[in-house]
Write an enzyme that holds these catalytic residues in place. Sequence first.
Site, PDB file in Angstrom:
ATOM      1  N   ASP A 131      13.662 -60.312 -20.470  1.00 40.25           N
ATOM      2  CA  ASP A 131      14.137 -58.927 -20.537  1.00 40.25           C
ATOM      3  C   ASP A 131      15.636 -58.869 -20.219  1.00 40.25           C
ATOM      4  OD1 ASP A 131      11.292 -57.913 -20.688  1.00 40.25           O
ATOM      5  OD2 ASP A 131      11.273 -58.939 -18.759  1.00 40.25           O
ATOM      6  N   HIS A 159       7.419 -56.725 -15.826  1.00 45.41           N
ATOM      7  CA  HIS A 159       7.668 -57.180 -17.208  1.00 45.41           C
ATOM      8  C   HIS A 159       6.706 -56.397 -18.109  1.00 45.41           C
ATOM      9  CE1 HIS A 159       8.413 -59.548 -20.738  1.00 45.41           C
ATOM     10  NE2 HIS A 159       7.130 -59.844 -20.827  1.00 45.41           N
TER      11      HIS A 159
HETATM   12  C1  LMR Z   1       7.371 -60.340 -24.585  1.00 43.86           C
HETATM   13  O1  LMR Z   1       8.024 -59.680 -23.775  1.00 43.86           O
HETATM   14  O2  LMR Z   1       7.839 -60.775 -25.634  1.00 43.86           O
HETATM   15  C2  LMR Z   1       5.924 -60.582 -24.296  1.00 43.86           C
HETATM   16  O3  LMR Z   1       5.704 -60.544 -22.919  1.00 43.86           O
HETATM   17  C3  LMR Z   1       5.089 -59.572 -24.993  1.00 43.86           C
HETATM   18  C4  LMR Z   1       3.628 -59.812 -24.789  1.00 43.86           C
HETATM   19  O4  LMR Z   1       2.941 -58.912 -24.312  1.00 43.86           O
HETATM   20  O5  LMR Z   1       3.147 -60.904 -25.104  1.00 43.86           O
END
Ligand code: LMR
Length: 296
Positions: A131, A159
């Site tokens: 992120d 997250h």
């Molecule tokens: C991402 O942020 O790309 C992954 O965590 C998304 C997910 O839920 O697999």
Amino acid sequence: MLGPDQPVILQLLEITPALDALKGVVMELDDCAFPLLAGTVQTDDANVAFKDTDYALLVGSRPRGPGMERKDLLEANAAIFSVQGKALNDHASRDVKVLVVGNPANTNSLIAQRNAPDLDPRNFTAMTRLDHNRAMAQLAQKTGKHINDVDGLCIWGNHSATQYPDIHRATVAGQAAMDLVDMDWYENDFIPTVQQRGAAIIEARGASSAASAANAAIDHMHDWALGSDGIVSMGVYSDGSYGIDEGLIYSFPVRCSGGDWQIEQGIEIGDFSRGKMDATAAELGEERDAVAHLLP
Ligand code: LMR
């Protein structure tokens, strides 16, 4: 990940039905002739995989498909991470650095940590570096600068779509980021774009992010082991800093040095940030409560 001269032994854990595929992965690892690969172990037993482990990357979880919410996966993944936490507790190095990537990463990390009472809770982290990197890319693109010009932003919280990407102290080529963008873009474009980026990748690829997630995992472990260049974001064990419930695995701005991380202290938090930091903390509290029966 650990520098240009650190040999590694890869102890690879798979579920039993995927052991043949794992054999193929190890064949490919052999064929890469990596100068730093000192050995491999293939196993479906967490007690074998985590024996004397120094760095544990918990990548495997039940993956999210299109249209699925992360919360749907809490229960299934909780079962996996309690077993892995116990195995880490019983077999890993006492200094093991644990990074949980598999979603819901923060709560999976909490479950592993609570199942490992003999290990320091600070050894358990969750990945929000992806992120963080996404936020840097969005800010660089908006301001027409290179990613190398962006500094000082951070991700607070989970997250998930409630995470709070914060640019209040960020700079771009030395200028305050908040002076370079307007509040409307920040609130209604940047924040939702970063929050929803994982879902957008799933929509585009039909599968979760892979290369960017692997890259962020390497960044996270590299900086934890060898030191960070300024502020980075890590989901870490909350000590109550900034009013976040002690014991939650919450993403904070951190600095790493000497193989350790420290939450950046003394940041002034305005009303806008406070609301967003509390909202993502509330979601983590709900996730914790939903798996309370699996927490010793
Ligand atoms: C991402 O942020 O790309 C992954 O965590 C998304 C997910 O839920 O697999």
